[in-house]
Design a protein around this motif. Structure first.
Motif, PDB file in Angstrom:
ATOM      1  N   TRP A  11      -1.434  -1.937   3.775  1.00  0.00           N
ATOM      2  CA  TRP A  11      -0.793  -1.425   2.512  1.00  0.00           C
ATOM      3  C   TRP A  11      -1.882  -0.291   2.117  1.00  0.00           C
ATOM      4  CZ3 TRP A  11       4.096  -1.754   1.307  1.00  0.00           C
ATOM      5  CH2 TRP A  11       4.733  -2.912   1.821  1.00  0.00           C
ATOM      6  N   LYS A  12      -3.030  -0.474   2.259  1.00  0.00           N
ATOM      7  CA  LYS A  12      -3.965   0.557   2.012  1.00  0.00           C
ATOM      8  C   LYS A  12      -3.878   1.740   2.937  1.00  0.00           C
ATOM      9  CE  LYS A  12      -7.648  -2.308  -0.242  1.00  0.00           C
ATOM     10  NZ  LYS A  12      -9.068  -2.653   0.051  1.00  0.00           N
ATOM     11  N   THR A  15      -0.750   3.749   1.785  1.00  0.00           N
ATOM     12  CA  THR A  15      -1.071   4.542   0.672  1.00  0.00           C
ATOM     13  C   THR A  15      -1.776   5.916   1.116  1.00  0.00           C
ATOM     14  OG1 THR A  15      -0.695   2.531  -0.612  1.00  0.00           O
ATOM     15  CG2 THR A  15      -1.796   4.544  -1.391  1.00  0.00           C
ATOM     16  N   LEU A  18       0.328   8.402   3.222  1.00  0.00           N
ATOM     17  CA  LEU A  18       1.345   9.102   2.249  1.00  0.00           C
ATOM     18  C   LEU A  18       0.841  10.014   1.301  1.00  0.00           C
ATOM     19  CD1 LEU A  18       4.037   6.127   1.442  1.00  0.00           C
ATOM     20  CD2 LEU A  18       4.088   7.973   2.996  1.00  0.00           C
ATOM     21  N   ALA A  19      -0.572   9.557   0.865  1.00  0.00           N
ATOM     22  CA  ALA A  19      -1.350  10.337  -0.169  1.00  0.00           C
ATOM     23  C   ALA A  19      -2.052  11.618   0.567  1.00  0.00           C
ATOM     24  CB  ALA A  19      -2.203   9.533  -1.044  1.00  0.00           C
ATOM     25  N   LYS A  22       0.151  15.222  -0.366  1.00  0.00           N
ATOM     26  CA  LYS A  22       1.046  14.706  -1.650  1.00  0.00           C
ATOM     27  C   LYS A  22       2.289  15.771  -1.700  1.00  0.00           C
ATOM     28  CE  LYS A  22      -3.206  13.430  -4.111  1.00  0.00           C
ATOM     29  NZ  LYS A  22      -4.226  13.501  -3.092  1.00  0.00           N
ATOM     30  N   THR A  25       4.949  14.535   0.439  1.00  0.00           N
ATOM     31  CA  THR A  25       5.261  13.493   0.246  1.00  0.00           C
ATOM     32  C   THR A  25       6.296  13.289  -1.105  1.00  0.00           C
ATOM     33  OG1 THR A  25       3.422  12.122   0.982  1.00  0.00           O
ATOM     34  CG2 THR A  25       4.526  10.953  -0.656  1.00  0.00           C
ATOM     35  N   GLU A 337       6.027   2.505   6.195  1.00  0.00           N
ATOM     36  CA  GLU A 337       5.610   3.812   5.725  1.00  0.00           C
ATOM     37  C   GLU A 337       7.088   4.432   5.095  1.00  0.00           C
ATOM     38  OE1 GLU A 337       3.532   6.291   7.988  1.00  0.00           O
ATOM     39  OE2 GLU A 337       1.625   4.946   8.247  1.00  0.00           O
ATOM     40  N   VAL A 340       8.540   1.944   2.502  1.00  0.00           N
ATOM     41  CA  VAL A 340       7.789   2.034   1.155  1.00  0.00           C
ATOM     42  C   VAL A 340       8.356   3.092   0.176  1.00  0.00           C
ATOM     43  CG1 VAL A 340       5.732   2.593  -0.097  1.00  0.00           C
ATOM     44  CG2 VAL A 340       5.834   0.768   1.656  1.00  0.00           C
TER      45      VAL A 340
END
Length: 415
Positions: A11-12, A15, A18-19, A22, A25, A337, A340
Motif C-alpha cells: 500500500w505504501k 501511494t 500515484l503521488a 500528482k 494522478t 493501483e 485503488v
C-alpha cells in the motif's frame, strides 16, 4: 509473498507511485470522479423527473377514454352541417349494457355555482357524477367519503367539497355534516376531497362541489343530457379497440352521418400514457448512453495512466522478476493501483452526486405532499461502483499483462 491486500509495504508503494506525478494522478482521478458523478446524477435525476411527470396523471385510470359531443361536420337526414347535438343518459346506458369490455363508466355534467355557508360565499363549479367516477378518476379523500351508489340511486342532496372550497367556507371548522347552499339548494357535506393528477375534467376537484348526477339532473332541469362520459377499459383491451362500437351505438340515437369523424369527440387517454412510457424509455436510454459515455472516458484515463506507470517502471519490474517475483505478483501490483484509483475517485463521485440530488429534492416542490425521489438508492450506488470497478480493473488488466511479460534482461537494458 504476502497477500497484497494485507501487505502494508504494498500500500505504501501504491501511494508513492500515484503521488509521484500528482497532476497526472489528479486528472485521471477527476475523470473517474466526474464519470461516476454524471452517471449517478443522471440515474437519480431521471427517477425524480419520471415521478414528476407521472404525478401529473396520478389517480387517472391509464386505460381510459373521454367521450363527448361536438358539432357535426357533414349534413345528414335534413340536418345542416354544424348542428350541435347532446350526449344523453340513454347513450350512456346503451354503451354500458352493450360493450362488455368496459370496466367502469360514468357520465359527468358541470355547471357554475355560487356557494354560501353562513356569511361566507364562494364562486366555484358543481359537477354531477355517477358512483363509478372514482374508479376512473380517483379523488384524494381528506375526510368523509365520496359519492356512492345509494346517493345516485336515491338522488340524495349530498355533496363532496373540494379542499380549497372547504378552506374558503369553513376555515378550520370541520365541514362534515354541515349544509351549504349551492345555487339556492342546500346540500349536506359528506366529504372533503381533492385530486392528485394535474389532469382536469371540467376543472380542478379541489375547487369544485361534487354531487350525484341524478340529483344534478333534477336540480338543473337537465333532462337526460350529459356533458361527457368517462370509461375505463378492461385489461387486455384498449379504448381504440372499442371506439368503433361505441360510436356506432351513439349514431343510432342521433342524426350523425356515418362518415362524420368530428361529431363525436373520443379522447383516448391510454395513448397519452403510452406516449409518456415511451418517453421514459427514451430518457432511460439517454441516461445510460450519456452516463456510460462519461464513465468510459474515466476508464480510458485509468488505462492510459497504467500504461505510463508500467513504462516508467520497466526496470523496476525487471529487477523484481530477476529476484523471483511471480507473474501473479506483478499483475496484482499493477491492478492494485488501478483499483485503488477507481474506488477512491468512484466513491467520491457517488457522494458528490448524492449531495447534488439531495439539494435538488429539497428545492423541488413536492407532488401531493410527497417529495420527489431525486436520490440515489444504496443499491443503485453499489451497482454503479461495481460496474466502474469492473471496468477499471479491466482497463488495468492489459497494462498488467504487459508488465508480467517483461523479461528481466530486456527490462534491465531498457532506458
Amino acid at each position: 509473498m504476502k497477500n497484497p491486500i494485507f501487505d502494508i509495504d504494498n500500500w505504501k508503494e501504491i501511494t508513492a507511485t500515484l503521488a509521484r506525478n500528482k497532476i497526472r494522478t489528479f486528472l485521471t482521478a477527476f475523470g473517474i470522479f466526474w464519470g461516476t458523478a454524471m452517471l449517478a446524477m443522471l440515474w437519480g435525476g431521471a427517477q425524480g423527473m419520471q415521478r414528476m411527470l407521472r404525478g401529473q396523471f396520478e389517480g387517472f385510470a391509464t386505460n381510459s377514454a373521454i367521450i363527448a359531443s361536438n358539432r357535426t361536420s357533414m349534413p345528414y337526414k335534413g340536418y345542416k352541417k354544424g348542428m350541435y347535438w347532446s350526449l344523453t343518459q340513454t347513450d350512456i346506458d346503451n354503451i354500458r349494457h352493450s360493450v362488455s369490455d368496459i370496466k367502469a363508466m360514468s357520465a359527468v355534467s358541470n355547471r357554475s355555482a355560487s356557494l354560501h355557508y353562513g356569511t361566507k360565499s364562494y364562486e366555484a363549479s358543481v359537477q354531477g357524477v355517477e358512483s363509478a367516477f372514482p374508479e376512473i378518476f380517483t379523488p384524494v379523500i381528506y375526510s368523509g367519503r365520496f359519492i356512492n351508489e345509494a346517493d345516485e340511486r336515491d338522488s340524495k342532496k349530498v355533496c363532496c367539497i373540494g379542499k380549497r372550497v372547504a378552506g374558503e367556507l369553513f376555515g378550520s371548522t370541520d365541514p362534515l355534516g354541515k349544509f351549504i347552499e349551492v345555487n339556492n339548494i342546500y346540500y349536506r357535506v359528506v366529504g372533503v376531497v381533492g385530486q392528485e393528477s394535474e389532469v382536469q375534467i371540467n376543472g380542478d376537484v379541489d375547487n369544485m362541489i361534487t354531487i350525484p348526477l341524478s340529483t344534478m339532473r333534477k336540480a338543473y332541469n337537465l333532462g337526460t343530457r350529459v356533458d361527457m362520459a368517462l370509461i375505463d377499459v378492461k385489461s387486455g383491451h384498449t379504448p381504440a379497440e372499442l371506439q368503433p362500437q361505441i360510436e356506432r351505438i351513439i349514431r343510432l340515437s342521433h342524426p350523425i352521418h356515418p362518415d362524420d369523424k368530428r361529431a363525436i369527440m373520443y379522447m383516448d387517454i391510454s395513448e397519452e400514457f403510452d406516449m409518456i412510457d415511451k418517453m421514459f424509455t427514451g430518457v432511460d436510454v439517454l441516461v445510460l448512453f450519456v452516463g456510460f459515455g462519461s464513465l468510459l472516458a474515466g476508464i480510458i484515463g485509468v488505462g492510459n495512466i497504467m500504461w505510463i506507470i508500467v513504462k516508467e517502471r520497466t526496470q523496476e519490474i525487471g529487477i523484481r522478476r530477476a529476484i523471483g517475483a511471480k507473474p501473479r505478483d506483478i499483475i496484482m501490483q499493477v491492478l492494485s493501483e488501478s483499483i485503488v484509483l477507481t474506488v477512491i475517485a468512484g466513491i467520491a463521485g457517488i457522494c458528490f452526486a448524492s449531495g447534488i440530488l439531495a439539494i435538488a429534492e429539497m428545492i423541488t416542490p413536492p407532488i401531493n405532499e410527497e417529495p420527489l425521489p431525486f436520490q440515489l438508492t444504496f443499491y443503485s450506488a453499489i451497482i454503479i461502483l461495481v460496474v466502474f470497478l469492473t471496468l477499471g480493473t479491466a482497463a488495468g488488466t492489459i497494462p498488467a499483462i504487459r508488465a508480467m511479460r517483461i523479461k528481466p534482461i530486456e527490462a534491465l537494458n531498457d532506458k
